[in-house]
Design an enzyme around this catalytic site. Structure first.
Site, PDB file in Angstrom:
ATOM      1  N   THR A 125     -11.032   8.955   6.564  1.00  0.00           N
ATOM      2  CA  THR A 125      -9.623   9.401   5.777  1.00  0.00           C
ATOM      3  C   THR A 125      -9.570  10.662   5.417  1.00  0.00           C
ATOM      4  OG1 THR A 125      -9.064   9.003   3.658  1.00  0.00           O
ATOM      5  CG2 THR A 125     -11.500   8.189   4.256  1.00  0.00           C
ATOM      6  N   TYR A 149     -14.202   6.684  -3.087  1.00  0.00           N
ATOM      7  CA  TYR A 149     -14.261   6.312  -1.656  1.00  0.00           C
ATOM      8  C   TYR A 149     -13.752   7.180  -0.480  1.00  0.00           C
ATOM      9  CZ  TYR A 149     -10.078   4.882   1.735  1.00  0.00           C
ATOM     10  OH  TYR A 149      -9.503   4.827   2.914  1.00  0.00           O
TER      11      TYR A 149
HETATM   12  N1  UFG Z   1       3.051   7.258  -5.743  1.00  0.00           N
HETATM   13  C1  UFG Z   1       3.531   6.508  -7.432  1.00  0.00           C
HETATM   14  N2  UFG Z   1       3.994   5.704  -7.879  1.00  0.00           N
HETATM   15  C2  UFG Z   1       3.342   4.547  -6.959  1.00  0.00           C
HETATM   16  C3  UFG Z   1       2.037   4.850  -5.853  1.00  0.00           C
HETATM   17  C4  UFG Z   1       1.924   5.352  -5.187  1.00  0.00           C
HETATM   18  O1  UFG Z   1       3.976   8.299  -7.800  1.00  0.00           O
HETATM   19  O2  UFG Z   1       3.676   3.597  -7.413  1.00  0.00           O
HETATM   20  C5  UFG Z   1       2.422   8.565  -5.122  1.00  0.00           C
HETATM   21  C6  UFG Z   1       1.009   8.842  -5.265  1.00  0.00           C
HETATM   22  O3  UFG Z   1       0.775   9.393  -6.213  1.00  0.00           O
HETATM   23  C7  UFG Z   1       1.015   9.418  -4.047  1.00  0.00           C
HETATM   24  C8  UFG Z   1       1.733   8.983  -3.490  1.00  0.00           C
HETATM   25  O4  UFG Z   1       2.957   7.820  -3.798  1.00  0.00           O
HETATM   26  O5  UFG Z   1       1.256  10.976  -4.275  1.00  0.00           O
HETATM   27  C9  UFG Z   1       1.645   8.186  -1.935  1.00  0.00           C
HETATM   28  O6  UFG Z   1       0.052   6.964  -2.799  1.00  0.00           O
HETATM   29  P1  UFG Z   1      -0.115   6.080  -1.649  1.00  0.00           P
HETATM   30  O7  UFG Z   1      -0.883   5.015  -2.952  1.00  0.00           O
HETATM   31  O8  UFG Z   1       0.787   5.197  -0.989  1.00  0.00           O
HETATM   32  O9  UFG Z   1      -1.204   6.624  -0.793  1.00  0.00           O
HETATM   33  P2  UFG Z   1      -2.453   7.841  -1.401  1.00  0.00           P
HETATM   34  O10 UFG Z   1      -2.161   9.397  -0.541  1.00  0.00           O
HETATM   35  O11 UFG Z   1      -2.662   7.872  -2.645  1.00  0.00           O
HETATM   36  O12 UFG Z   1      -3.736   7.097  -0.344  1.00  0.00           O
HETATM   37  C10 UFG Z   1      -3.735   7.632   1.016  1.00  0.00           C
HETATM   38  C11 UFG Z   1      -4.345   6.404   1.478  1.00  0.00           C
HETATM   39  C12 UFG Z   1      -6.143   6.439   0.803  1.00  0.00           C
HETATM   40  C13 UFG Z   1      -6.327   7.765   1.228  1.00  0.00           C
HETATM   41  C14 UFG Z   1      -5.308   8.857   0.292  1.00  0.00           C
HETATM   42  C15 UFG Z   1      -6.077  10.144   0.356  1.00  0.00           C
HETATM   43  O13 UFG Z   1      -3.769   5.001   1.688  1.00  0.00           O
HETATM   44  O14 UFG Z   1      -6.871   5.265   1.935  1.00  0.00           O
HETATM   45  O15 UFG Z   1      -4.470   8.528   0.987  1.00  0.00           O
HETATM   46  O16 UFG Z   1      -5.923  10.305  -0.967  1.00  0.00           O
HETATM   47  F1  UFG Z   1      -7.908   8.255   0.620  1.00  0.00           F
END
Ligand code: UFG
Length: 333
Positions: A125, A149
């Site tokens: 990841t 994680y």
């Molecule tokens: N976001 C919001 N509101 C929400 C959900 C997400 O604003 O309700 C934002 C988050 O803050 C982030 C972006 O949307 O900036 C993407 O969020 P996700 O939860 O869809 O994905 P992440 O970037 O957090 O997670 C992904 C992978 C993880 C990995 C991570 C690395 O799913 O497995 O990238 O930081 F670890």
């Protein structure tokens, strides 16, 4: 070299093949005429997502079951997707993450070593990089995870390197950026419970005015203040696993590589893309930042191009359109 290479059909054991990325990888392997066997405990995966091979229900904690499945299947390659993947949960319950993601992988490696042996493709990841010093992030960027994680995945990468040095077990670790979208044929898609990922949440909020969705922070040092991510279509990720398997079977050296498009999109740009795709606008609620969210994660993806000949085929509008079609289908629309 696996014992099964005396037959023409290549065989892959997909551990975690009932999950989101794993099930798309099963389809990609099957399309290239690989024999697919899935090993999954169905804790977060779905039985009906296993459509391209036999399902063996079992847990990573069960080393003797893993030994049996490796011994009886004699895979040419193992693709290991089984993991707990929620950043927020990992902060609340790190023990579960280290137990499942690290100890579980040690069990799998032991089974592969004694009953295979064969090379491994590991789902890593972008979270291994933590808060990046610069983007695009290339593979030798410092790795300083900021949540359990990311630590659990980086620990496994280290274990894999040590196993290769000691036992000659070759591997490819694929560092996914933001997996998104759904199978273009609509056969499988994203189904997390609870859903925490941006695109499915925005799609749900777009059709359900009672569903609360907030944008986590608008004061980041990014062009519009919201986080920037590199969204990569899940079927593109899936194809990279087939390419990595072929690379390993050709004798390729162990390595880790990023899988991303190389292009960033902000949270507001994703919402705008979904509004455009659905032809409607939606209210935007801004909330506080979510703990552990780096401002920008964009992949430098040249290594995957060079070593695997891999490129993304699907654009961001296609990612959004496929996710929207899957969401419609999932609610019977
Ligand atoms: N976001 C919001 N509101 C929400 C959900 C997400 O604003 O309700 C934002 C988050 O803050 C982030 C972006 O949307 O900036 C993407 O969020 P996700 O939860 O869809 O994905 P992440 O970037 O957090 O997670 C992904 C992978 C993880 C990995 C991570 C690395 O799913 O497995 O990238 O930081 F670890």
């Amino acid at each position: 070299m696996s014992k099964s290479q005396d037959t023409d059909t290549k065989s892959v054991l997909v551990v975690g093949g009932a999950g989101y990325v794993g099930s798309h990888a099963c389809k990609a392997f099957a399309e290239q005429d690989w024999r697919v066997t899935v090993y999954d405990n169905l804790s977060t995966g779905h039985r009906d997502a296993v459509r391209w091979g036999e399902l063996i229900t079992g847990d990573l904690a069960d080393e003797s079951a893993l030994r049996r499945v490796v011994a009886s299947n004699r895979p040419n390659v193992v693709a290991h997707f089984a993991a707990l993947t929620s950043v927020g949960d990992s902060v609340r319950d790190p023990g579960a993450y280290y137990r499942n993601n690290v100890t579980g992988t040690l069990n799998l490696l032991q089974a592969i070593r004694t009953e295979g042996p064969c090379p491994l493709i590991f789902s890593s990841t972008a979270a291994v990089y933590g808060d990046p010093e610069q983007t695009p992030i290339v593979e030798d960027h410092p790795k300083r995870p900021i949540n359990p994680y990311g630590h659990s995945k980086l620990m496994v990468e280290q274990i894999l390197a040590d196993n290769d040095a000691a036992y000659g077990l070759r591997y490819v670790a694929l560092r996914y950026f933001n997996a998104a979208g759904a199978d273009p044929d609509g056969e499988i898609g994203e189904r997390h419970d609870p859903e925490t990922h941006l695109i499915p949440l925005v799609l749900r909020a777009a059709r359900d005015p009672n569903f609360s969705f907030s944008i986590f922070g608008n004061d980041f040092a990014t062009p519009d203040g919201t986080c920037v991510r590199d969204f990569v279509h899940v079927s593109d990720l899936a194809r990279a696993h087939v390419a990595a398997a072929d690379y390993l079977l050709m004798g390729g050296a162990s390595t880790a590589m990023n899988l991303g498009s190389g292009c960033g999109a902000s949270v507001l740009e994703i919402i705008a893309g979904i509004e455009q795709a659905l032809g409607r606008s939606m209210p935007k609620h801004f909330g506080p930042r979510r703990a552990g969210d780096p401002p920008a994660l964009v992949a430098g993806a040249d290594k995957a191009k060079e070593l695997l000949g891999w490129n993304t085929m699907y654009s961001l509008p296609t990612i959004i359109a496929s996710a929207a079609a899957w969401e419609r289908k999932a609610r019977g629309g």
